[in-house]
Each structure stands twice: as structure tokens, then as C-alpha cells.
Design a protein around this motif. Sequence first.
Motif, PDB file in Angstrom:
ATOM      1  N   UNK A   1      -0.893  -8.622  -0.366  1.00 52.01           N
ATOM      2  CA  UNK A   1      -1.936  -8.771   0.645  1.00 52.01           C
ATOM      3  C   UNK A   1      -1.345  -8.718   2.047  1.00 52.01           C
ATOM      4  N   UNK A   2      -0.208  -9.363   2.252  1.00 53.22           N
ATOM      5  CA  UNK A   2       0.442  -9.320   3.561  1.00 53.22           C
ATOM      6  C   UNK A   2       0.878  -7.896   3.912  1.00 53.22           C
ATOM      7  N   UNK A   3       1.380  -7.163   2.934  1.00 55.11           N
ATOM      8  CA  UNK A   3       1.781  -5.776   3.187  1.00 55.11           C
ATOM      9  C   UNK A   3       0.572  -4.945   3.595  1.00 55.11           C
ATOM     10  N   UNK A   4      -0.534  -5.096   2.886  1.00 57.84           N
ATOM     11  CA  UNK A   4      -1.754  -4.367   3.237  1.00 57.84           C
ATOM     12  C   UNK A   4      -2.256  -4.755   4.621  1.00 57.84           C
ATOM     13  N   UNK A   5      -2.281  -6.052   4.891  1.00 59.34           N
ATOM     14  CA  UNK A   5      -2.797  -6.529   6.182  1.00 59.34           C
ATOM     15  C   UNK A   5      -1.919  -6.056   7.344  1.00 59.34           C
ATOM     16  N   UNK A   6      -0.629  -6.146   7.187  1.00 59.49           N
ATOM     17  CA  UNK A   6       0.267  -5.705   8.264  1.00 59.49           C
ATOM     18  C   UNK A   6       0.215  -4.192   8.452  1.00 59.49           C
ATOM     19  N   UNK A   7       0.058  -3.447   7.361  1.00 61.86           N
ATOM     20  CA  UNK A   7      -0.078  -1.988   7.478  1.00 61.86           C
ATOM     21  C   UNK A   7      -1.359  -1.623   8.220  1.00 61.86           C
ATOM     22  N   UNK A   8      -2.461  -2.274   7.869  1.00 65.20           N
ATOM     23  CA  UNK A   8      -3.720  -2.020   8.555  1.00 65.20           C
ATOM     24  C   UNK A   8      -3.661  -2.392  10.024  1.00 65.20           C
TER      25      UNK A   8
ATOM     26  N   UNK B   1      -6.828  -6.299   1.827  1.00 59.27           N
ATOM     27  CA  UNK B   1      -5.849  -7.394   1.808  1.00 59.27           C
ATOM     28  C   UNK B   1      -6.520  -8.728   1.491  1.00 59.27           C
ATOM     29  N   UNK B   2      -7.736  -8.919   1.964  1.00 60.33           N
ATOM     30  CA  UNK B   2      -8.466 -10.146   1.671  1.00 60.33           C
ATOM     31  C   UNK B   2      -8.815 -10.208   0.181  1.00 60.33           C
ATOM     32  N   UNK B   3      -9.226  -9.091  -0.373  1.00 59.99           N
ATOM     33  CA  UNK B   3      -9.561  -9.039  -1.798  1.00 59.99           C
ATOM     34  C   UNK B   3      -8.315  -9.266  -2.644  1.00 59.99           C
ATOM     35  N   UNK B   4      -7.211  -8.665  -2.254  1.00 61.18           N
ATOM     36  CA  UNK B   4      -5.971  -8.816  -3.017  1.00 61.18           C
ATOM     37  C   UNK B   4      -5.466 -10.255  -2.947  1.00 61.18           C
ATOM     38  N   UNK B   5      -5.563 -10.873  -1.790  1.00 61.56           N
ATOM     39  CA  UNK B   5      -5.101 -12.262  -1.659  1.00 61.56           C
ATOM     40  C   UNK B   5      -6.023 -13.227  -2.389  1.00 61.56           C
TER      41      UNK B   5
END
Length: 165
Positions: free
Chosen positions: A147-154, A134-138
Motif C-alpha cells: 500500500x505504501x508503494x502504491x501511495x508513494x507512486x501515485x 493503496x487504501x484498498x490494499x492497506x
Amino acid sequence: MPSAVLSSRASRGASTVLRLCRFAAMGTVAALILIAGVWASWGTAQHAMLTKGRERGTVEVTRCGAKTCTGPYAPLSQGSQPRARVVLEDSVAVDRGETYTVVLKPGGEHAVRSGPAGILYAWVPLGGALLLASVVVAGGLLRTRAAWVLALSGTALLTAAFLAV
């Protein structure tokens, strides 16, 4: 054509190429992070999730070391044999004196926790990879929603694993 116009077009072309290169590089990095997370999780998750045909039973933990816990194995599945000692790795999710449902890895001495707690715990490396990606995507791809979707999923996966274990 004036040289200022040619310079402006060349500058825009170079900018577009650099943007595409950054997008490709950061997309590759994010994809590799996620693939590594799945790869790290699958080694344990496959045993916890795909239990058909595997030996299933319970382990009463009698000893714990720095990285492993051991105890006697009592079979629950047909064809499984009792064992005096099996090894549970990653003792952070195991307490001495407790009984856990497990699935034996092929070979018979190493066990993996089964059930919802075992499955969620097996996918913890993927949860960390989702947060890192998520950090890389953002930052690298400038895709804040993804990035928010990845971070919240993790975060959801890690929280669920923490609560289940």
C-alpha cells in the motif's frame, strides 16, 4: 471426538474461507481500480507518448472556454498541414496566449500536449487510481508495504505532473 474439538475445527475452516474470500474480493477491487486508471489515462497518453507517424506541431492558444482551448496550429512534422483552429481539451493545463507543442489526434481537429508535461498530465488518472488502490490494499488486503508503494507512486506521479504542467 468431543464436540468442542469439532466446533473449533469448523470455526477455523470457516475463518480461513472468509479470509480467502476477502482477499479475492479486495484483490479484484484493487486490480479493477488500477485497470480503470490505466484505461482512463491511455486514451490521451498514447497520443502524447507514441508520436511517430502522427502530426506534430505547436498551438498558440487564443481562446479558452470552460473545458477546451483553441488556437491556430503550426506544423513541425513533415507532411503536417497548418490549421486555422485546433482544440486542446482539459484547459486546466493551458494558458491563453501561450504556445504549446502538441500532437494531433487522428481526424485532425483535436490536439494533445506532447513532451514531458503532456505525458505526465495524461497519466494523472493513473496517479489517482494508485492512491485509491493503496487504501484498498492497506485496508482490505492488510498489505501495508504494498500500500505504501502504491501511495508513494501515485503521489510522485501527481506531484511530477503538477510541477511539469
